[in-house]
Design an enzyme around this catalytic site. Structure first.
Site, PDB file in Angstrom:
ATOM      1  N   GLY A  54       0.634  -0.936  -0.205  1.00 35.27           N
ATOM      2  CA  GLY A  54       0.369  -0.120   0.394  1.00 35.27           C
ATOM      3  C   GLY A  54       0.960   1.198   0.388  1.00 35.27           C
ATOM      4  N   ASN A  55       0.294   2.326   0.135  1.00 31.90           N
ATOM      5  CA  ASN A  55       0.479   3.779   0.321  1.00 31.90           C
ATOM      6  C   ASN A  55       1.073   3.295  -1.365  1.00 31.90           C
ATOM      7  OD1 ASN A  55       3.684   5.677   1.521  1.00 31.90           O
ATOM      8  ND2 ASN A  55       1.407   6.228   1.750  1.00 31.90           N
ATOM      9  N   HIS A  60       4.123   1.973  -8.283  1.00 31.35           N
ATOM     10  CA  HIS A  60       3.461   1.036  -8.365  1.00 31.35           C
ATOM     11  C   HIS A  60       2.887   0.987  -9.489  1.00 31.35           C
ATOM     12  CE1 HIS A  60       4.075   1.613  -3.721  1.00 31.35           C
ATOM     13  NE2 HIS A  60       4.631   0.051  -3.444  1.00 31.35           N
ATOM     14  N   GLN A  84       8.071  -8.675   7.937  1.00 33.96           N
ATOM     15  CA  GLN A  84       9.591  -8.690   7.295  1.00 33.96           C
ATOM     16  C   GLN A  84      10.235  -7.856   7.375  1.00 33.96           C
ATOM     17  OE1 GLN A  84       6.867  -8.130   2.939  1.00 33.96           O
ATOM     18  NE2 GLN A  84       8.761  -6.522   3.122  1.00 33.96           N
ATOM     19  N   GLY A 170       8.569  -4.745  -8.719  1.00 30.30           N
ATOM     20  CA  GLY A 170       9.786  -3.553  -8.889  1.00 30.30           C
ATOM     21  C   GLY A 170      11.609  -4.187  -8.955  1.00 30.30           C
ATOM     22  N   LYS A 171      11.943  -3.464  -9.870  1.00 31.10           N
ATOM     23  CA  LYS A 171      12.993  -3.851 -10.131  1.00 31.10           C
ATOM     24  C   LYS A 171      14.200  -2.564  -8.917  1.00 31.10           C
ATOM     25  CE  LYS A 171      14.694  -5.029 -14.655  1.00 31.10           C
ATOM     26  NZ  LYS A 171      15.488  -4.088 -15.466  1.00 31.10           N
ATOM     27  N   LYS A 172      13.194  -1.841  -8.121  1.00 29.91           N
ATOM     28  CA  LYS A 172      14.143  -1.146  -6.897  1.00 29.91           C
ATOM     29  C   LYS A 172      14.823  -1.764  -6.161  1.00 29.91           C
ATOM     30  CE  LYS A 172      13.602   2.213  -3.686  1.00 29.91           C
ATOM     31  NZ  LYS A 172      12.993   1.778  -2.865  1.00 29.91           N
ATOM     32  N   GLN A 176      15.067  -8.024  -3.131  1.00 33.89           N
ATOM     33  CA  GLN A 176      13.173  -9.079  -3.232  1.00 33.89           C
ATOM     34  C   GLN A 176      13.029  -9.819  -4.654  1.00 33.89           C
ATOM     35  OE1 GLN A 176       9.754  -7.188  -1.426  1.00 33.89           O
ATOM     36  NE2 GLN A 176       9.588  -6.579  -3.475  1.00 33.89           N
TER      37      GLN A 176
HETATM   38  O1  PAF Z   1       7.900  -4.765  -2.088  1.00 29.98           O
HETATM   39  C1  PAF Z   1       6.800  -4.939  -1.618  1.00 29.98           C
HETATM   40  O2  PAF Z   1       6.475  -4.335  -1.622  1.00 29.98           O
HETATM   41  C2  PAF Z   1       6.873  -6.159  -0.513  1.00 29.98           C
HETATM   42  O3  PAF Z   1       8.013  -6.422  -0.374  1.00 29.98           O
HETATM   43  C3  PAF Z   1       6.064  -7.571  -0.801  1.00 29.98           C
HETATM   44  C4  PAF Z   1       6.491  -8.140  -2.292  1.00 29.98           C
HETATM   45  C5  PAF Z   1       4.998  -6.714  -1.490  1.00 29.98           C
HETATM   46  C6  PAF Z   1       5.841  -8.226   0.187  1.00 29.98           C
HETATM   47  O4  PAF Z   1       5.340  -7.599   1.407  1.00 29.98           O
END
Ligand code: PAF
Length: 304
Positions: A54-55, A60, A84, A170-172, A176
């Site tokens: 969100g936010n 996004h 996380q 996202g690649k940012k 991840q």
């Molecule tokens: O990148 C994010 O916003 C988060 O790490 C994700 C992939 C939604 C997992 O909570």
């Protein structure tokens, strides 16, 4: 101009809303429970998924623009995943802006928003977790122990709830993306992981929800992170191969300007290990604290 209507509950757990558009009525379901999500997606099993916390900002929306042409139904999740966040991180103050987020998602043409609460995702303590490879302990994982375990665990759960054929990241958040791409490959999940380019402010700062934390003078300084990476990119493209010097130069430029850098590092795109002679697909990654805010960014380098 579109005319937003109030949300109406059409059945338990499923909220439907629409905006009037010159050419069509656009519906978007806002769903809070896994049961209602599964019921909704039975109707359109061809779906592409964009997980978020969100936010939402233009970064996004870029993920959604990448997603939309790929499936009949675009599903976006909004869930701030406690697992996380470290104990001293910003879980409690992470901005929760569901109403504004839904307005943006509706305007972007999203079909389904999945916005569960914590009990829906973690009805009992999550004792089974995804333990990523050693990749989880380097770079951001070294600064944020347990972070990638938490990300991989929630993303696997969300994948099981949404059952998408593709998902966009996202690649940012480069590390991840690599961790999740490897998770999908190793568990043979039938999901294509698609990376999307980083969106930047006009001054080069990568868009991030955490930019909102920056004090005005820090916001003015923040584009330096991208400038350091862009210079490293140009040096490597110009033939420089002394990666240690490039890293130290970047770290000291940031430190001289009052940043607390965690790393500026040159890695291979494939596995985020230090490049070997002859590697041509490189990524330069950086993470540094500016005031109380930790920013990350990266730039890919394709050596010709
Ligand atoms: O990148 C994010 O916003 C988060 O790490 C994700 C992939 C939604 C997992 O909570």
């Amino acid at each position: 101009m579109t005319d937003a209507q109030p949300l109406t509950q059409v059945k338990e757990g499923v909220f439907s809303s629409f905006i009037l558009h010159p050419s069509s009525l656009i519906f978007m379901d806002i769903i809070h429970s896994v049961a209602a999500l599964r019921e909704r997606l039975q109707r359109v099993p061809n779906n592409v998924f964009v997980p978020t916390m969100g936010n939402l900002h233009d970064g996004h929306i870029q993920l959604i623009n990448v997603a939309k042409p790929r499936a009949a139904c675009t599903v976006v999740s909004i869930f701030v995943n406690r697992l996380q966040f470290g104990p001293r991180e910003d879980f409690d103050r992470y901005p929760r802006t569901l109403e504004a987020d839904c307005a943006k998602l509706k305007a972007a043409g999203v079909d389904v928003v999945f916005a569960p609460d914590e009990r829906e995702i973690y009805p009992e303590p999550q004792t089974y977790v995804v333990e990523p490879s050693d990749l989880q302990h380097i770079l951001d994982g070294a600064a944020r122990p347990g972070h990638f375990r938490g990300v991989a665990t929630v993303v696997l759960k969300l994948f099981n709830m949404v059952s998408p054929h593709s998902a966009i990241f996202g690649k940012k958040d480069y590390q991840q993306y690599i961790v999740l791409r490897d998770m999908v490959r190793q568990f043979a999940l039938p999901i294509e992981i698609i990376p999307a380019e980083t969106v930047r402010a006009p001054d080069g700062l990568a868009l991030s929800s955490r930019n909102n934390y920056l004090a005005p003078e820090d916001r003015r300084e923040a584009p330096r992170l991208h400038q350091v990476l862009a210079r490293a990119h140009d040096e490597i493209m110009g033939g420089a191969r002394d990666y240690q010097r490039i890293e130290l130069h970047g770290m000291s430029e940031l430190a001289d300007r009052g940043w607390k850098p965690d790393y500026v590092t040159v890695r291979r795109q494939a596995d985020l290990q230090p490049p070997q002679a002859g590697d041509r697909e490189i990524v330069v990654l950086a993470a540094a604290r500016l005031g109380a805010t930790r920013l990350i960014d990266n730039i890919e380098v394709f050596i010709r």
